[in-house]
Design an enzyme around this catalytic site. Structure first.
Site, PDB file in Angstrom:
ATOM      1  CE1 TYR A   1      -2.861  17.399  59.783  1.00  0.00           C
ATOM      2  CE2 TYR A   1      -4.559  18.481  58.130  1.00  0.00           C
ATOM      3  CZ  TYR A   1      -4.193  17.769  59.351  1.00  0.00           C
ATOM      4  OH  TYR A   1      -5.255  17.076  59.994  1.00  0.00           O
TER       5      TYR A   1
ATOM      6  CG  ASP B   1       6.653   8.886  68.716  1.00  0.00           C
ATOM      7  OD1 ASP B   1       5.980   8.937  67.633  1.00  0.00           O
ATOM      8  OD2 ASP B   1       7.690   9.395  68.988  1.00  0.00           O
TER       9      ASP B   1
ATOM     10  CB  THR C   1      -9.608  18.854  69.032  1.00  0.00           C
ATOM     11  OG1 THR C   1      -8.902  19.228  67.780  1.00  0.00           O
ATOM     12  CG2 THR C   1     -10.873  17.814  68.550  1.00  0.00           C
TER      13      THR C   1
ATOM     14  CG  ASN D   1      -7.420   9.912  66.526  1.00  0.00           C
ATOM     15  OD1 ASN D   1      -8.037  10.706  65.679  1.00  0.00           O
ATOM     16  ND2 ASN D   1      -6.879  10.217  67.381  1.00  0.00           N
TER      17      ASN D   1
ATOM     18  CE  LYS E   1      -4.078  14.160  59.027  1.00  0.00           C
ATOM     19  NZ  LYS E   1      -3.926  12.932  60.120  1.00  0.00           N
TER      20      LYS E   1
ATOM     21  CG  ASP F   1      -1.650  10.762  73.633  1.00  0.00           C
ATOM     22  OD1 ASP F   1      -2.828  11.042  72.773  1.00  0.00           O
ATOM     23  OD2 ASP F   1      -0.774  11.503  73.366  1.00  0.00           O
TER      24      ASP F   1
ATOM     25  CB  ILE G   1     -12.992  18.424  64.469  1.00  0.00           C
ATOM     26  CG1 ILE G   1     -13.353  17.659  63.238  1.00  0.00           C
ATOM     27  CG2 ILE G   1     -13.633  17.867  65.734  1.00  0.00           C
ATOM     28  CD1 ILE G   1     -14.580  17.584  62.986  1.00  0.00           C
TER      29      ILE G   1
HETATM   30  N1  LIG Z   1      -9.398  18.919  64.705  1.00  0.00           N
HETATM   31  C1  LIG Z   1      -9.408  19.093  63.340  1.00  0.00           C
HETATM   32  O1  LIG Z   1      -9.787  19.827  62.887  1.00  0.00           O
HETATM   33  C2  LIG Z   1      -8.971  17.594  62.409  1.00  0.00           C
HETATM   34  C3  LIG Z   1      -9.479  17.989  61.098  1.00  0.00           C
HETATM   35  C4  LIG Z   1      -9.234  16.706  60.071  1.00  0.00           C
HETATM   36  C5  LIG Z   1      -8.334  15.930  60.353  1.00  0.00           C
HETATM   37  N2  LIG Z   1      -8.047  15.683  61.942  1.00  0.00           N
HETATM   38  C6  LIG Z   1      -7.226  14.458  62.123  1.00  0.00           C
HETATM   39  O2  LIG Z   1      -7.901  13.722  63.297  1.00  0.00           O
HETATM   40  C7  LIG Z   1      -6.705  13.091  64.245  1.00  0.00           C
HETATM   41  C8  LIG Z   1      -6.905  13.521  65.669  1.00  0.00           C
HETATM   42  O3  LIG Z   1      -6.823  14.969  65.877  1.00  0.00           O
HETATM   43  P1  LIG Z   1      -7.585  15.876  66.883  1.00  0.00           P
HETATM   44  O4  LIG Z   1      -8.257  17.110  66.508  1.00  0.00           O
HETATM   45  O5  LIG Z   1      -8.234  15.027  68.023  1.00  0.00           O
HETATM   46  O6  LIG Z   1      -6.072  16.292  67.574  1.00  0.00           O
HETATM   47  P2  LIG Z   1      -5.655  16.467  69.100  1.00  0.00           P
HETATM   48  O7  LIG Z   1      -4.491  17.399  68.939  1.00  0.00           O
HETATM   49  O8  LIG Z   1      -6.715  16.911  69.846  1.00  0.00           O
HETATM   50  O9  LIG Z   1      -5.423  14.913  69.683  1.00  0.00           O
HETATM   51  C9  LIG Z   1      -4.220  14.275  69.143  1.00  0.00           C
HETATM   52  C10 LIG Z   1      -3.640  13.392  70.029  1.00  0.00           C
HETATM   53  O10 LIG Z   1      -2.370  12.704  69.386  1.00  0.00           O
HETATM   54  C11 LIG Z   1      -1.477  12.605  70.170  1.00  0.00           C
HETATM   55  N3  LIG Z   1      -0.244  12.344  69.648  1.00  0.00           N
HETATM   56  C12 LIG Z   1       0.431  13.459  68.750  1.00  0.00           C
HETATM   57  N4  LIG Z   1       1.685  13.032  68.225  1.00  0.00           N
HETATM   58  C13 LIG Z   1       1.625  11.590  68.642  1.00  0.00           C
HETATM   59  C14 LIG Z   1       2.565  10.622  68.431  1.00  0.00           C
HETATM   60  N5  LIG Z   1       3.732  10.686  67.861  1.00  0.00           N
HETATM   61  N6  LIG Z   1       2.397   9.194  69.105  1.00  0.00           N
HETATM   62  C15 LIG Z   1       1.130   9.106  69.457  1.00  0.00           C
HETATM   63  N7  LIG Z   1       0.188  10.186  69.818  1.00  0.00           N
HETATM   64  C16 LIG Z   1       0.543  11.281  69.326  1.00  0.00           C
HETATM   65  C17 LIG Z   1      -1.731  14.012  71.005  1.00  0.00           C
HETATM   66  O11 LIG Z   1      -0.749  13.878  72.133  1.00  0.00           O
HETATM   67  C18 LIG Z   1      -3.106  14.226  71.343  1.00  0.00           C
HETATM   68  O12 LIG Z   1      -3.337  13.674  72.473  1.00  0.00           O
HETATM   69  C19 LIG Z   1      -5.634  13.800  63.668  1.00  0.00           C
HETATM   70  O13 LIG Z   1      -5.068  12.799  62.814  1.00  0.00           O
HETATM   71  C20 LIG Z   1      -5.866  15.156  62.831  1.00  0.00           C
HETATM   72  O14 LIG Z   1      -4.923  15.426  62.031  1.00  0.00           O
HETATM   73  C21 LIG Z   1      -8.508  16.558  62.713  1.00  0.00           C
END
Ligand SMILES: NC(=O)c1ccc[n+]([C@@H]2O[C@H](COP(=O)([O-])OP(=O)(O)OC[C@H]3O[C@@H](n4cnc5c(N)ncnc54)[C@H](O)[C@@H]3O)[C@@H](O)[C@H]2O)c1
Length: 251
Positions: A154, A62, A189, A89, A158, A36, A187
């Site tokens: 976005y 990163d 989060t 992810n 994606k 992370d 989702i």
């Molecule tokens: N939550 C949703 O509604 C949803 C829907 C569709 C897709 N997604 C995708 O699922 C994945 C996870 O989403 P989530 O909801 O768990 O997000 P989140 O924001 O809860 O967690 C994402 C994590 O990634 C870390 N992060 C951000 N930039 C980073 C970088 N440059 N390098 C390393 N780590 C980094 C953040 O610090 C965080 O801990 C993402 O790719 C997101 O686009 C999420």
């Protein structure tokens, strides 16, 4: 135990979907390296995950930086000797009208969501190849399947993840490595919190926009990722796995 002794890298594992997937993978016998960009959140997550298993390592990363990927691969091999599974992810979510998108906004989104996945594939696929077989799961979104107002950046990122998945799957199918994309709807989060604030919709209103009457849970996405990481999905590659309460495909 569906992942006994498998070694998995999960990016963005300090929170949300990545964290729940790390927890489930550990329960299923995997050895997990999660990364992370947020060091403090990563260390807190590590303490939580160690309650499940000691076979877990946190590496600050990163995903947009190539040198960080080199470090992650090196530390994973030092700790666990091999790599079987990669869950690309980590991602960011920004909603903005097209005229307001700055070059910084655009480059940051592409750097993390697109370059991050490319670099993961570039640095980890050759390592999985050495183990003989494995699985990669890339986090796309329903925004990678259909258009939505405010989602130009976005959606572009994606959509790129969706196609990179298929191109990489074609290149690695004969090497026994499967590569699939997941496409969640909202989702619960911090991303759904951000959507609620930015779109000025309550959580209840967001729930009601889904045919199943609610948003998804990170634990539910983790179960799909486990399916794709394990041999249960042995005949799937280059494919799109949608989990969206029906919002993409039914009216
Ligand atoms: N939550 C949703 O509604 C949803 C829907 C569709 C897709 N997604 C995708 O699922 C994945 C996870 O989403 P989530 O909801 O768990 O997000 P989140 O924001 O809860 O967690 C994402 C994590 O990634 C870390 N992060 C951000 N930039 C980073 C970088 N440059 N390098 C390393 N780590 C980094 C953040 O610090 C965080 O801990 C993402 O790719 C997101 O686009 C999420």
């Amino acid at each position: 135990m569906k992942l006994q002794d498998k070694v998995a890298i999960i990016t963005g594992g300090a929170a949300g979907i990545g964290f729940q997937t790390a927890l489930l993978f550990l329960k299923e016998g995997a050895r997990v390296v999660f990364t992370d960009v947020n060091q403090r959140a990563g260390e807190e997550a590590l303490n939580e995950l160690k309650k499940e298993s000691q076979e877990v390592l946190f590496v600050k990363q990163d995903v947009s930086q190539e040198a960080d990927w080199e470090t992650v691969v090196k530390k994973t091999k030092e700790a666990f000797g091999r790599i079987d599974i990669l869950f690309n992810n980590a991602g960011i979510y920004v909603i903005k009208p097209i005229p307001e998108i700055t070059m910084d906004d655009w480059n940051r989104m592409m750097g993390i969501n697109v370059t991050g996945v490319f670099l993961g594939l570039k640095h980890v696929l050759p390592e999985i190849e050495k183990t003989g077989s494995g699985s990669v799961i890339n986090a796309s979104s329903i925004a990678g399947l259909k258009g939505s107002s405010g989602h130009l950046m976005y959606g572009a990122s994606k959509g790129a993840v969706r196609l990179m998945t298929k191109d990489a799957a074609a290149e690695y199918a004969s090497k026994g490595i499967r590569i699939n994309s997941i496409h969640p709807g909202y989702i619960t989060t911090q991303m759904a919190n951000y959507a609620s604030e930015t779109l000025n919709l309550t959580k209840r209103e967001l729930d009601k926009s889904y045919p199943l009457g609610r948003m998804g849970k990170p634990e539910e996405v983790a179960k799909m990722v486990l399916f794709l990481a394990s041999d249960d999905s042995a005949f799937s590659t280059g494919a799109e796995f949608v989990m969206d309460g029906g919002v993409t495909n039914i009216v």
